[in-house]
Design an enzyme around this catalytic site. Structure first.
Site, PDB file in Angstrom:
ATOM      1  N   THR A   6      -6.371   2.799  -5.422  1.00  0.00           N
ATOM      2  CA  THR A   6      -6.250   1.385  -4.969  1.00  0.00           C
ATOM      3  C   THR A   6      -6.457   0.085  -6.071  1.00  0.00           C
ATOM      4  O   THR A   6      -6.289  -0.452  -6.767  1.00  0.00           O
ATOM      5  CB  THR A   6      -6.450   0.879  -3.495  1.00  0.00           C
ATOM      6  OG1 THR A   6      -5.694   1.160  -2.808  1.00  0.00           O
ATOM      7  CG2 THR A   6      -6.579  -1.120  -3.654  1.00  0.00           C
ATOM      8  N   HIS A  54      -0.637   3.090   5.256  1.00  0.00           N
ATOM      9  CA  HIS A  54      -2.407   4.141   4.438  1.00  0.00           C
ATOM     10  C   HIS A  54      -1.738   5.084   4.846  1.00  0.00           C
ATOM     11  O   HIS A  54      -1.780   5.475   6.059  1.00  0.00           O
ATOM     12  CB  HIS A  54      -3.084   3.571   4.547  1.00  0.00           C
ATOM     13  CG  HIS A  54      -4.468   4.009   3.067  1.00  0.00           C
ATOM     14  ND1 HIS A  54      -4.605   4.921   3.219  1.00  0.00           N
ATOM     15  CD2 HIS A  54      -4.973   3.738   2.138  1.00  0.00           C
ATOM     16  CE1 HIS A  54      -5.256   5.537   2.450  1.00  0.00           C
ATOM     17  NE2 HIS A  54      -5.688   4.484   1.800  1.00  0.00           N
ATOM     18  N   GLU A 109       0.405  -1.397  -0.235  1.00  0.00           N
ATOM     19  CA  GLU A 109      -0.280  -0.075   0.009  1.00  0.00           C
ATOM     20  C   GLU A 109       1.222   1.496   0.140  1.00  0.00           C
ATOM     21  O   GLU A 109       1.720   1.228   0.884  1.00  0.00           O
ATOM     22  CB  GLU A 109      -1.190  -0.037   1.478  1.00  0.00           C
ATOM     23  CG  GLU A 109      -1.795   0.321   1.156  1.00  0.00           C
ATOM     24  CD  GLU A 109      -2.461   1.361   0.479  1.00  0.00           C
ATOM     25  OE1 GLU A 109      -3.028   0.207  -1.053  1.00  0.00           O
ATOM     26  OE2 GLU A 109      -3.219   2.899  -0.727  1.00  0.00           O
ATOM     27  N   ASP A 113       0.995   0.463  -4.960  1.00  0.00           N
ATOM     28  CA  ASP A 113       0.158   0.991  -5.551  1.00  0.00           C
ATOM     29  C   ASP A 113       0.144   1.686  -6.312  1.00  0.00           C
ATOM     30  O   ASP A 113      -0.421   2.075  -7.040  1.00  0.00           O
ATOM     31  CB  ASP A 113      -1.451   0.163  -5.069  1.00  0.00           C
ATOM     32  CG  ASP A 113      -1.250   1.061  -3.577  1.00  0.00           C
ATOM     33  OD1 ASP A 113      -0.487   1.619  -3.248  1.00  0.00           O
ATOM     34  OD2 ASP A 113      -3.046   1.053  -3.066  1.00  0.00           O
ATOM     35  N   HIS A 114       0.371   3.153  -6.090  1.00  0.00           N
ATOM     36  CA  HIS A 114       0.289   4.597  -6.279  1.00  0.00           C
ATOM     37  C   HIS A 114       1.309   5.356  -4.623  1.00  0.00           C
ATOM     38  O   HIS A 114       1.946   4.761  -3.742  1.00  0.00           O
ATOM     39  CB  HIS A 114      -1.383   4.853  -5.814  1.00  0.00           C
ATOM     40  CG  HIS A 114      -1.842   4.470  -5.366  1.00  0.00           C
ATOM     41  ND1 HIS A 114      -1.741   5.545  -3.237  1.00  0.00           N
ATOM     42  CD2 HIS A 114      -2.603   3.805  -4.542  1.00  0.00           C
ATOM     43  CE1 HIS A 114      -2.864   4.731  -2.091  1.00  0.00           C
ATOM     44  NE2 HIS A 114      -3.484   3.440  -3.362  1.00  0.00           N
TER      45      HIS A 114
HETATM   46  C1  GP9 Z   1      -8.936  -0.136   0.805  1.00  0.00           C
HETATM   47  C2  GP9 Z   1      -7.624   0.040   0.488  1.00  0.00           C
HETATM   48  C3  GP9 Z   1      -7.189   1.902   0.671  1.00  0.00           C
HETATM   49  O1  GP9 Z   1      -9.455  -1.250   0.992  1.00  0.00           O
HETATM   50  O2  GP9 Z   1      -7.753  -0.869  -0.675  1.00  0.00           O
HETATM   51  O3  GP9 Z   1      -7.826   2.032  -0.716  1.00  0.00           O
HETATM   52  P1  GP9 Z   1      -7.185   3.372  -1.569  1.00  0.00           P
HETATM   53  O4  GP9 Z   1      -7.541   4.383  -0.587  1.00  0.00           O
HETATM   54  O5  GP9 Z   1      -5.762   3.122  -1.145  1.00  0.00           O
HETATM   55  O6  GP9 Z   1      -7.675   4.067  -2.815  1.00  0.00           O
HETATM   56 MN    MN Z   2      -3.785   2.248  -2.254  1.00  0.00          MN
END
Ligand code: GP9
Ligand code: MN
Length: 427
Positions: A84, A200, A38, A259-260
């Site tokens: 995500t 996150h 993440e 992921d980003h």
């Molecule tokens: C929530 C997680 C976060 O289930 O995947 O998503 P994001 O905010 O990174 O798009």
């Molecule tokens: Mn994410």
């Protein structure tokens, strides 16, 4: 209609890159474990804070003891507002996300030719996603059915008691630990997608879990970013240990990706301090690098691979490793190990990066000097058109639900979403 999909097909066939013969089919029949880091940006790799490595375990996968991982240091995320969910979509379909909103939410009922469905149809793979959040976040419990994902281990499958949870959901260490028994029970060969969560925004962490001091820029998110990255790194080390104990490690293809971005350009002042240079628009584009690692059992790692690539490229790469011909399917990416792979990485907003120059907010930059290119060549202008065209074609596929009209080969059967059901451990 079906004419529109033919235009798309012609484009993706023209772009197709032949497999690398040294790798084609080398992973056939192996389990695939894909690990989602993440909000993890590549600048964390080998970064030292207070004289300490922030992510010693991931760093070890780059170096000499890399256990046959290949690390792509010029890999970029291609996500937009879907964050995500965009990363998941792009990597499992080789389509781009949408310019606005999240395709997972607005196009979740489309027909997809997804990686898990193709693996199931061609080589009898089973598939599962593991994620310690509620099942309906990002519409996952609906769209996964359309992607042909067999099992979805969501919050109901984990111990979500207070000490196990922070920020959005389950902490990464209990997440990996509690996922092991489910993983061990999966029918093989499997495709398992492990999605972490603790690293996150706004990067909350308890005192017991923090094993490195925060940075000292005065910007809380940036300062804590290193602490949750360290926690994620430790959770990964624990997972690798458990995979080895269980015997799953030996025979599995392992992919790891960020992921980003985690730090948006609202934090440019603090990030400038961290990077020791001003975060210009060009520098910001360069910082959209996220790590991509891959290990194929029985194949020697390449150390660091400098090919410029992005998330759309992962699906054709993996298909070729499994010995499945990617050319049959509509995919905007190409095999990262192919001789013919093109060093052009489109971002969702039309910016793009190549190995020598970049387009950022309609300005061309020389990658080596970071200076503006005031007189772009014909080739650069043409590349800009092609990126624009490619994004437009991908949008047409999603907006027109065009894969309804595309039957690539005799084996392909459209996924029937009503065959999938994601319950909870008790039934
Ligand atoms: C929530 C997680 C976060 O289930 O995947 O998503 P994001 O905010 O990174 O798009
Ligand atoms: Mn994410």
């Amino acid at each position: 209609d079906s004419d529109d999909i033919t235009v798309v097909e012609n484009y993706t066939k023209y772009k197709y890159a032949e497999p690398n013969p040294d790798l084609f089919g080398k992973g056939e029949g192996k389990n695939v474990i894909k690990i989602h880091l993440e909000s993890f940006q590549s600048f964390l790799i080998d970064y030292e804070l207070h004289g300490e490595e922030v992510t010693p375990f991931l760093n070890s996968l780059v170096g000499d003891e890399s256990e046959d991982f290949t690390y792509f240091d010029n890999f970029f995320h291609q996500t937009e507002q879907g964050k995500t969910a965009d990363a998941e979509l792009i990597m499992d379909t080789s389509l781009y996300g949408l310019p606005q909103g999240a395709a997972f939410v607005t196009k979740g009922n489309n027909v997809f030719q997804s990686l898990p469905a193709i693996m199931a149809q061609q080589q009898d793979y089973t598939s599962a996603v593991f994620h310690g959040d509620g099942k309906s976040f990002w519409n996952r419990d609906e769209v996964y059915k359309h992607l042909g994902i067999d099992e979805f281990y969501h919050a109901d499958y984990y111990d979500m008691s207070e000490e196990n949870v922070i920020n959005y959901g389950l902490k990464d260490k209990p997440f990996f630990e509690e996922s092991m028994p489910y993983l061990e029970k999966m029918e093989q060969p499997f495709y398992a997608h492990m999605m972490t969560l603790t690293h996150h925004h706004p990067y909350l962490i308890s005192e017991e879990d923090a094993t490195i001091a925060p940075a000292e820029t005065g910007d809380g998110s940036v300062d804590r970013y290193f602490q949750t990255a360290r926690y994620l790194d430790e959770s990964l080390e624990q997972f690798f240990h458990d995979l080895k104990e269980s015997g799953l490690y030996e025979d599995s293809i392992i992919m790891i990706y960020g992921d980003h971005y985690g730090i948006s350009d609202n934090h440019n002042r603090a990030m400038g301090e961290i990077m020791g240079e001003e975060i210009t628009p060009f520098k910001n584009a360069e910082m959209q690098r996220v790590p991509f690692f891959i290990r194929i059992p029985g194949v020697e790692g390449q150390g660091t691979n400098h090919e410029y690539s992005g998330m759309v490229d992962v699906m054709p790469t993996l298909l070729h490793i499994l010995g499945i011909n990617a050319q049959d399917y509509i995919q905007f990416g190409t095999d990262m190990f192919s001789e013919d792979h093109k060093d052009v990485v489109p971002f969702r907003n039309g910016n793009f990066i190549t190995e020598s120059y970049s387009l950022v907010n309609d300005v061309f930059y020389d990658n080596d000097t970071g200076m503006e290119i005031t007189e772009p060549t014909e080739e650069m202008l043409q590349q800009k058109e092609e990126v624009f065209h490619e994004l437009e074609l991908s949008d047409e596929v999603l907006f027109g639900d065009l894969l309804r009209f595309y039957t690539p080969n005799d084996q392909w059967k459209p996924v029937n979403a009503s065959n999938y059901f994601y319950g909870n451990p008790s039934g």
